[in-house]
Design a protein around this motif. Structure first.
Motif, PDB file in Angstrom:
ATOM      1  N   ARG A 422       1.915   1.589  -9.059  1.00  0.00           N
ATOM      2  CA  ARG A 422       0.708   2.379  -8.819  1.00  0.00           C
ATOM      3  C   ARG A 422      -0.247   1.552  -7.970  1.00  0.00           C
ATOM      4  O   ARG A 422      -0.527   0.386  -8.279  1.00  0.00           O
ATOM      5  CB  ARG A 422       0.039   2.741 -10.145  1.00  0.00           C
ATOM      6  CG  ARG A 422       0.852   3.644 -11.053  1.00  0.00           C
ATOM      7  CD  ARG A 422       0.921   5.073 -10.516  1.00  0.00           C
ATOM      8  NE  ARG A 422      -0.398   5.654 -10.366  1.00  0.00           N
ATOM      9  CZ  ARG A 422      -1.076   6.253 -11.345  1.00  0.00           C
ATOM     10  NH1 ARG A 422      -0.554   6.319 -12.558  1.00  0.00           N
ATOM     11  NH2 ARG A 422      -2.262   6.784 -11.130  1.00  0.00           N
ATOM     12  N   THR A 423      -0.746   2.117  -6.915  1.00  0.00           N
ATOM     13  CA  THR A 423      -1.658   1.414  -6.019  1.00  0.00           C
ATOM     14  C   THR A 423      -3.085   1.894  -6.224  1.00  0.00           C
ATOM     15  O   THR A 423      -3.333   2.892  -6.901  1.00  0.00           O
ATOM     16  CB  THR A 423      -1.271   1.626  -4.548  1.00  0.00           C
ATOM     17  OG1 THR A 423      -1.559   2.985  -4.181  1.00  0.00           O
ATOM     18  CG2 THR A 423       0.204   1.354  -4.328  1.00  0.00           C
ATOM     19  N   ARG A 424      -4.012   1.174  -5.610  1.00  0.00           N
ATOM     20  CA  ARG A 424      -5.392   1.632  -5.631  1.00  0.00           C
ATOM     21  C   ARG A 424      -5.480   2.959  -4.891  1.00  0.00           C
ATOM     22  O   ARG A 424      -4.722   3.219  -3.984  1.00  0.00           O
ATOM     23  CB  ARG A 424      -6.294   0.584  -4.949  1.00  0.00           C
ATOM     24  CG  ARG A 424      -6.457  -0.683  -5.791  1.00  0.00           C
ATOM     25  CD  ARG A 424      -6.862  -1.862  -4.917  1.00  0.00           C
ATOM     26  NE  ARG A 424      -7.171  -3.042  -5.713  1.00  0.00           N
ATOM     27  CZ  ARG A 424      -6.253  -3.823  -6.280  1.00  0.00           C
ATOM     28  NH1 ARG A 424      -4.968  -3.542  -6.123  1.00  0.00           N
ATOM     29  NH2 ARG A 424      -6.621  -4.868  -6.983  1.00  0.00           N
ATOM     30  N   GLY A 425      -6.431   3.796  -5.285  1.00  0.00           N
ATOM     31  CA  GLY A 425      -6.574   5.076  -4.626  1.00  0.00           C
ATOM     32  C   GLY A 425      -5.531   6.085  -5.056  1.00  0.00           C
ATOM     33  O   GLY A 425      -5.170   6.991  -4.288  1.00  0.00           O
ATOM     34  N   GLU A 426      -4.996   5.963  -6.278  1.00  0.00           N
ATOM     35  CA  GLU A 426      -4.060   6.940  -6.835  1.00  0.00           C
ATOM     36  C   GLU A 426      -2.795   7.077  -5.995  1.00  0.00           C
ATOM     37  O   GLU A 426      -2.298   8.176  -5.783  1.00  0.00           O
ATOM     38  CB  GLU A 426      -4.737   8.318  -6.969  1.00  0.00           C
ATOM     39  CG  GLU A 426      -5.859   8.362  -7.987  1.00  0.00           C
ATOM     40  CD  GLU A 426      -5.358   8.140  -9.414  1.00  0.00           C
ATOM     41  OE1 GLU A 426      -4.417   8.809  -9.836  1.00  0.00           O
ATOM     42  OE2 GLU A 426      -5.929   7.274 -10.084  1.00  0.00           O
ATOM     43  N   GLY A 427      -2.251   5.959  -5.523  1.00  0.00           N
ATOM     44  CA  GLY A 427      -1.011   5.977  -4.753  1.00  0.00           C
ATOM     45  C   GLY A 427       0.165   5.492  -5.577  1.00  0.00           C
ATOM     46  O   GLY A 427       0.002   4.839  -6.615  1.00  0.00           O
TER      47      GLY A 427
END
Length: 635
Positions: A422-427
């Motif tokens: 999971r990345t920052r910004g809901e990625g």
């Protein structure tokens, strides 16, 4: 309480409506023309209870002219009640109805032979055997042999009820996807209440006062109240026939064919990526062929684009794209039907794989492999295939939810058990791809460091770094850099990224940081008469001052006449703004000398200071005076 949505299918005049009336006591032919002609034209709705279980029945028109109406009723049902008249047997619309049911993914069936009072027992048994063989070959599964019935004598009706009860045991095929999707089949205005729409709730649940989008248009509406079977309820579940009283919309703005769904979960698109299952016995389907696409209650013309061949033979399966003649909005994994216009016939159907696709290149092995993997996946495997198919670009949680045909609220927790990041910004990105990127970034920065040593001595800009790894999405790259910085492998300062130094270099950098703090403090104490900085002869000093300027702590003010810079701390600039405000507000402007007197500084400092204030539009030079800067500037 268990529920079942049962579609009643079969040839025209085979007794479907009479059977439904005998089972439920309800007359589903509500139109005067239906009652006059004795055939169903529109969808008919009835319901019954078996103990605490609730069954909704949709009586579907059997005439070939109304197959489109039948399709709109069949998409979304749990099982079929296949009705065949004992005095006629399997007829053309029996075959087409069964083909449509199978294309829509339906397998459970209750098979009923009607009008047995018109034939001998031997003939009824013979027809029953033929119908059973036909249904099994088509792919329908029935828990028991065809049930012999007569609505005239009442024969077999209890056995039909028992068979329907047995169909409940198998469970439901509805996706527990969490977001409501309601294709509208009727819209009308009710005096004193306003706009009312009806339909079968395909997915998710609905509650009173919920906000919904009308798709594909995107209009926002709100539920005033809802009913199930004519009774007011606070909520409705998947598979139920519902009526919604809506706020904020006219009946003409929600015609049959549109759908209601939770906001922002369906995007309008004119390209759909699909898996195409051709009907055995149908004509071949060729690339560029124009067909009628039916899903939900929608019908739109679409051009077929086969991705791995030129012709799809009868009974074959292929990956394809449908280019719709106008924008549509449909959930992923929703089933559709394709029909020819003339002669009118069902030729294919299947599931939607990507409901907001871009135009794909044909005959590309990699693209076909990824799309086929998405078609073959089930459950959480759909999420994993979608993420892996996106590669280093990753997917937003919203885009992943659309590909899965699910809601972000359900997708997010499911990701915890998958091999993804999971990345920052809901990625979201695949773990293997992400770890490969994290390993590559320090090597790329080390290899490129010498060529950027002059222009970017403190590292590489985020934009330049992104250009070196174009396959990585912005959110994915930012997450990789952030994790490498946290791990001490990279350093990021002032928008620049570089490889972290060894221990000795880190110690030197820390000493330089301390020197920078002392420099900033010296300039702050100097106020509007800061000390001279011999940066022209001290490269290390120059580098530290440049860093302070980039960080916004220090301002480099230029005296264009004397061609020299004066370095002010940002606090001094703010002090000058406040002190000059009364003079500038007077409206006549100020001379350099007047500004210097007000600030208590000489021309050495007042000239470059005023030049800087001009540059940031606090002041504006008019002749030899300074007046207030541009509109909105607050001195």
């Amino acid at each position: 309480m268990r529920r079942l949505l049962l579609g009643v299918i079969g040839h025209v005049d085979h007794g479907k409506t009479a059977l439904v009336r005998a089972l439920t006591g309800m007359q589903t032919d509500r139109l005067p023309e239906e009652q006059r002609r004795g055939i169903s034209i529109a969808l008919g709705f009835a319901h019954m209870r078996l103990g605490t279980d609730e069954i909704d029945l949709i009586d579907m028109p059997g005439h070939e002219r109304f197959v489109r109406t039948m399709v709109s009723g069949a998409t979304g049902i749990d099982a079929v009640l296949l009705v065949v008249a004992a005095n006629e047997g399997v007829k053309p619309q029996t075959v087409e109805h069964v083909d449509i049911a199978v294309l829509l993914g339906l397998r459970r069936a209750v098979i009923v032979l009607t009008k047995t009072d018109l034939v001998s027992p031997d003939q009824a048994a013979s027809v029953a055997n033929a119908v059973a063989a036909f249904a099994a070959e088509a792919g329908l599964r029935s828990a028991m042999p065809p049930i012999l019935t007569s609505t005239v004598t009442g024969t077999g009706l209890d056995a039909v009820r028992q068979a329907i009860g047995a169909a409940l045991v198998d469970g439901r095929h509805h996706l527990a996807c969490g977001f409501a999707w309601l294709p509208v089949d009727r819209a009308f205005t009710m005096p004193g209440h306003g706009t009312v729409v009806t339909g079968t709730l395909r997915r998710g649940s609905l509650q009173a006062s919920t906000a919904l989008d009308v798709v594909p248009e995107g209009r926002r509406v709100r539920i005033r109240s809802l009913q199930v079977h004519g009774h007011a309820v606070q909520s409705a579940e998947p598979g139920q026939r519902v009526a919604l009283n809506l706020r904020g919309v006219e009946a003409s703005e929600v015609p049959r064919g549109v759908a209601l769904c939770e906001p922002a979960l369906l995007l309008p698109a004119d390209w759909l990526s699909v898996q195409l299952n051709s009907v055995a016995g149908a004509p071949p389907i060729r690339t560029t062929m124009r067909l009628h696409l039916l899903f939900g209650t929608e019908e739109v013309e679409a051009r077929v684009r086969l991705l791995d061949r030129e012709v799809l033979e009868p009974g074959a399966i292929a990956l394809a794209q449908l280019h719709c003649s106008r924008m549509v909005a449909v959930p992923a994994r929703e089933r559709f039907i394709l029909r020819t216009a003339s002669p009118a016939a069902t030729v294919a159907g299947g599931p939607v794989l990507d409901p907001a696709a871009r135009r794909l290149r044909r005959h590309t092995p990699r693209g076909l492999e990824r799309l086929q993997a998405l078609a073959d996946a089930t459950g959480d495997g759909i999420l994993l295939e979608a993420v892996e198919g996106a590669g280093g670009a990753g997917l937003s949680l919203a885009a992943l939810s659309r590909l899965a045909g699910s809601s972000p609220a359900l997708v997010a927790p499911a990701l915890a058990s998958l091999d993804v990041i999971r990345t920052r910004g809901e990625g979201v990105v695949g773990r293997a791809v992400f770890e490969k990127l994290m390993g590559a970034l320090p090597r790329l920065l080390s290899a490129r460091a010498p060529e950027h040593a002059t222009t970017h001595p403190q590292g590489m800009s985020r934009e330049r770094l992104g250009a070196l790894v174009p396959a990585a999405g912005a959110a994915v790259l930012d997450e990789a850099v952030a994790r490498l910085v946290a791990a001490g492998a990279l350093r990021q300062e002032g928008g620049l990224v570089r490889v972290a130094q060894p221990a000795q270099e880190r110690a030197q950098a820390q000493r330089e940081d301390q020197q920078m703090l002392r420099l900033a403090e010296a300039l702050r104490r100097g106020g509007l008469t800061p000390p001279d900085m011999p940066e022209a002869t001290d490269l290390q000093l120059r580098r530290m001052l440049d860093r302070l300027v980039r960080a916004g702590v220090v301002v480099r003010a230029r005296d264009r006449v004397q061609k020299r810079d004066v370095l002010f701390h940002r606090d001094a600039i703010e002090l000058a703004r406040r002190m000059l405000a009364p003079l500038l507000a007077a409206g006549d402007g100020v001379l350099v000398k007047e500004a210097g007197t007000a600030l208590g500084i000489s021309r050495k400092f007042s000239v470059p200071l005023l030049e800087h204030l001009d540059a940031i539009q606090v002041t504006r030079r008019v002749g030899d005076r300074r007046v207030l800067g541009g509109p909105g500037q607050n001195c």
